[in-house]
Design an enzyme around this catalytic site. Structure first.
Site, mmCIF file in Angstrom:
data_model
loop_
_atom_site.group_PDB
_atom_site.id
_atom_site.type_symbol
_atom_site.label_atom_id
_atom_site.label_comp_id
_atom_site.label_asym_id
_atom_site.label_seq_id
_atom_site.Cartn_x
_atom_site.Cartn_y
_atom_site.Cartn_z
ATOM 1 C CG ASP A 104 39.892 60.694 6.446
ATOM 2 O OD1 ASP A 104 40.393 59.818 6.808
ATOM 3 O OD2 ASP A 104 40.791 61.641 7.493
ATOM 4 C CE LYS A 150 40.579 56.066 1.905
ATOM 5 N NZ LYS A 150 40.513 57.400 2.175
ATOM 6 N N GLY A 180 41.899 54.765 8.310
ATOM 7 C CA GLY A 180 41.318 54.264 9.557
ATOM 8 C C GLY A 180 39.509 54.787 8.708
ATOM 9 C CG HIS A 181 40.037 52.501 5.445
ATOM 10 N ND1 HIS A 181 40.232 51.458 4.625
ATOM 11 C CD2 HIS A 181 40.794 53.895 5.333
ATOM 12 C CE1 HIS A 181 41.254 52.205 3.482
ATOM 13 N NE2 HIS A 181 41.781 53.451 4.564
ATOM 14 C CD GLN A 208 47.224 56.187 4.126
ATOM 15 O OE1 GLN A 208 48.377 55.732 3.335
ATOM 16 N NE2 GLN A 208 46.974 55.952 4.841
HETATM 17 P P1 GDP Z 1 37.776 56.765 5.083
HETATM 18 O O1 GDP Z 1 39.103 56.939 5.781
HETATM 19 O O2 GDP Z 1 38.052 56.839 3.488
HETATM 20 O O3 GDP Z 1 37.215 55.360 5.198
HETATM 21 O O4 GDP Z 1 36.978 57.292 5.748
HETATM 22 P P2 GDP Z 1 36.552 57.364 7.608
HETATM 23 O O5 GDP Z 1 35.870 56.595 7.273
HETATM 24 O O6 GDP Z 1 38.209 57.804 7.637
HETATM 25 O O7 GDP Z 1 35.481 59.271 7.585
HETATM 26 C C1 GDP Z 1 34.555 59.135 6.154
HETATM 27 C C2 GDP Z 1 33.716 59.013 7.680
HETATM 28 O O8 GDP Z 1 32.132 59.611 6.788
HETATM 29 C C3 GDP Z 1 32.817 57.393 8.390
HETATM 30 O O9 GDP Z 1 32.586 58.560 10.011
HETATM 31 C C4 GDP Z 1 31.810 57.107 7.844
HETATM 32 O O10 GDP Z 1 31.133 56.695 8.649
HETATM 33 C C5 GDP Z 1 30.836 58.377 7.290
HETATM 34 N N1 GDP Z 1 30.560 58.577 5.935
HETATM 35 C C6 GDP Z 1 30.537 58.014 4.765
HETATM 36 N N2 GDP Z 1 29.867 57.949 4.153
HETATM 37 C C7 GDP Z 1 28.803 59.067 4.843
HETATM 38 C C8 GDP Z 1 28.290 59.435 4.315
HETATM 39 O O11 GDP Z 1 27.057 60.296 2.510
HETATM 40 N N3 GDP Z 1 27.148 60.620 4.533
HETATM 41 C C9 GDP Z 1 26.890 60.688 5.729
HETATM 42 N N4 GDP Z 1 27.120 61.701 6.425
HETATM 43 N N5 GDP Z 1 28.679 60.750 6.517
HETATM 44 C C10 GDP Z 1 29.523 59.461 5.243
HETATM 45 P P1 IMO Z 2 42.248 57.682 5.376
HETATM 46 O O1 IMO Z 2 42.728 55.556 4.753
HETATM 47 C C1 IMO Z 2 43.611 61.536 6.174
HETATM 48 C C2 IMO Z 2 47.968 62.605 6.726
HETATM 49 C C3 IMO Z 2 48.321 62.875 7.900
HETATM 50 C C4 IMO Z 2 49.195 63.866 6.980
HETATM 51 C C5 IMO Z 2 49.419 63.096 6.775
HETATM 52 C C6 IMO Z 2 51.028 62.394 6.689
HETATM 53 O O2 IMO Z 2 42.443 57.020 6.211
HETATM 54 O O3 IMO Z 2 42.237 58.011 4.430
HETATM 55 P P2 IMO Z 2 51.503 60.186 7.428
HETATM 56 O O4 IMO Z 2 51.048 59.241 9.426
HETATM 57 O O5 IMO Z 2 50.941 58.767 6.740
HETATM 58 O O6 IMO Z 2 52.915 60.210 8.254
HETATM 59 O O7 IMO Z 2 51.260 61.578 7.833
HETATM 60 O O8 IMO Z 2 49.418 62.428 5.959
HETATM 61 N N1 IMO Z 2 47.338 61.031 6.509
HETATM 62 C C7 IMO Z 2 45.631 61.631 6.100
HETATM 63 N N2 IMO Z 2 44.879 61.885 6.027
HETATM 64 N N3 IMO Z 2 42.836 59.726 5.765
HETATM 65 C C8 IMO Z 2 43.757 58.937 5.386
HETATM 66 O O9 IMO Z 2 43.999 57.487 5.730
HETATM 67 C C9 IMO Z 2 45.118 59.539 6.782
HETATM 68 N N4 IMO Z 2 46.616 58.624 6.217
HETATM 69 C C10 IMO Z 2 47.299 60.159 6.047
HETATM 70 O O10 IMO Z 2 47.028 63.471 8.232
HETATM 71 O O11 IMO Z 2 48.806 65.220 7.053
HETATM 72 MG MG MG Z 3 39.720 57.972 7.427
#
Ligand code: GDP
Ligand code: IMO
Ligand code: MG
Length: 424
Positions: free
Chosen positions: A12, A15, A39-40, A224
């Protein structure tokens, strides 16, 4: 020039946003690991996309998307995602390929994930319950696995699936005393997946190498974070794949020599979802303040994310194992309004100092973080366009982190939108 984007913390990191920005100059975006546990988030104008399986390149109408062999594919989630994209006018016909070698996640994997977690009680991993662990376990176990190619082969699908379901039912009833899963229900679903997904299935290794030969630019999208890597992360509180950049080769059949830029994504602080060690965690008002301002709730499960200070020991380690040449630091805007900030630069374990991350649960349980305290800033950063225009303390924060990590921070995120990025 091919690129790979990976998370350097516990997932998270942002990415999705970084991939979306870099995809402007890519022909192909390829997911090579993980599954619907990811979850991207990509935000374009007023539209928010939360992608679990489809590469983030899908939001650009001409970008070719690939799900390579290392991904575990839940067809139900994938079909929902395809429908969601098409509703927003983004058709995938002719620009989407799934590997025939990718393993398939079915209902019994998700059930097994939940049953195992429930049985562990307090000691649970805190998985996303998306069936990821059980599907990768079937892959390495080999005998009861199903790949996309099996979904296509109607002559063998039925007996193969029957054999798997008989085995799973013996296991589930003996270990967990639950009602048996119905072969027919799963078989009917597989027939639907066969019909809807067959047009996309191909040999993606061949596709990727042909694209490379043609001089196309491929962006490999990690899922991840490196600390969730099955081999190099905080085992057993990890996911079931090589989620650092080390997973690239096995996950898509393209060796790292073909990739020129390895971009590591970090947040300006640290977050983690699920159980497991987190040395710089702030389970206090600071952590809550970061969670509120950064909207730190899971994209896949909605769970509140655990929050803490930036841990440079973690990032230096994951940058080294992933061969990172540049870093994108997101969420600098989220730190506005704090009087002072802390960066962990050293660990103390049993009275001994170390700056190398010990990827071992026993040692991690004993870690005391040694912090460098730096001044905070009050200004809102979300509309700033140049690094030089950031408050001096914000510039200094980035430079301090960069110096400890030893890798240049070339992009700085100042908000969730595509445009809220500063290049250095
Ligand atoms: P990912 O799994 O690495 O793609 O990240 P996620 O989408 O799960 O979580 C990142 C969160 O941060 C999302 O809600 C994005 O919209 C938000 N985000 C990304 N870059 C920034 C930033 O520079 N500032 C803020 N405030 N939010 C950001
Ligand atoms: P993105 O791509 C954050 C974490 C879960 C748990 C552990 C194992 O959005 O960054 P799993 O379901 O893979 O067996 O869970 O890994 N986890 C993540 N945490 N971002 C993710 O993906 C994750 N994918 C798995 O919360 O701790
Ligand atoms: Mg994510």
């Amino acid at each position: 020039m091919n690129l790979c984007v990976v998370g350097l913390q516990w997932g998270d990191e942002g990415k999705g946003k970084v991939v979306d920005i870099l995809a402007e100059k890519a022909d192909v975006v390829c997911r090579y690991g993980g599954g619907a546990n990811a979850g991207h988030t990509v935000i374009i104008g007023d539209t928010r996309f939360a992608l679990h399986l489809m590469p983030s390149g899908a939001v650009r109408p001409k970008t070719v998307c690939v799900i390579a062999n290392g991904v575990v594919v839940d067809p139900a989630v994938l079909l929902e995602e395809i429908a969601g994209l098409e509703e927003k006018g983004l058709t995938l016909n002719g620009r989407f390929h799934i590997s025939h070698c990718a393993h398939v996640v079915l209902d019994y994997h998700k059930l097994e994930d939940q049953l195992r977690e429930n049985a562990l009680g307090e000691g649970k991993i805190g998985t996303t319950a998306r069936g990821i662990g059980p599907c990768y376990a079937d892959k390495t176990g080999r005998s009861y696995a199903l790949r996309m190619a099996d979904l296509l082969d109607l002559a063998t699908l039925k007996p193969k699936l029957q054999n798997i379901i008989d085995y799973k039912n013996k296991l589930f009833t003996a270990l967990y005393n639950v009602a048996p899963i119905q072969f027919n229900t799963i078989y009917q679903k597989c027939m639907e997946y066969h019909k809807k997904l067959a047009p996309y299935v191909c040999n993606t290794t061949e596709f990727l190498h042909t694209a490379i030969e043609q001089g196309k630019t491929i962006l490999f999208e990690g899922a991840q974070g490196s600390l969730l890597d099955i081999d190099h992360g905080t085992f057993p509180f990890v996911t079931s794949s090589n989620s650092s950049a080390l997973g690239l080769g096995p996950g898509c059949g393209v060796p790292p020599q073909k990739v020129q830029r390895f971009i590591g994504v970090v947040k300006a602080y640290t977050t983690r979802v699920g159980s497991g060690p987190f040395p710089s965690e702030q389970n206090n008002t600071i952590g809550q303040r970061i969670r509120d301002k950064g909207h730190e709730y899971g994209t896949t499960t909605g769970r509140p994310r655990r929050c803490g200070w930036f841990d440079a020991v973690v990032v230096r380690y994951s940058a080294v194992i992933s061969g990172i040449n540049e870093i994108a630091m997101m969420h600098l805007d989220t730190l506005s309004g704090l009087d002072e900030l802390k960066i962990c630069n050293t660990y103390e374990i049993d009275g001994k100092k170390t700056s190398f991350f010990p990827a071992d649960a026993g040692q991690l349980a004993k870690v005391k973080c040694i912090y460098q305290t730096v001044p905070g800033w009050q200004e809102d950063l979300t509309n700033i366009e140049r690094f030089e225009d950031l408050p001096k303390a914000a510039q200094q924060y980035v430079k301090t982190a960069e110096q400890i990590i030893g890798v240049p921070i070339k992009m700085v995120g100042i908000g969730p939108r595509r445009t809220q990025i500063i290049y250095r």
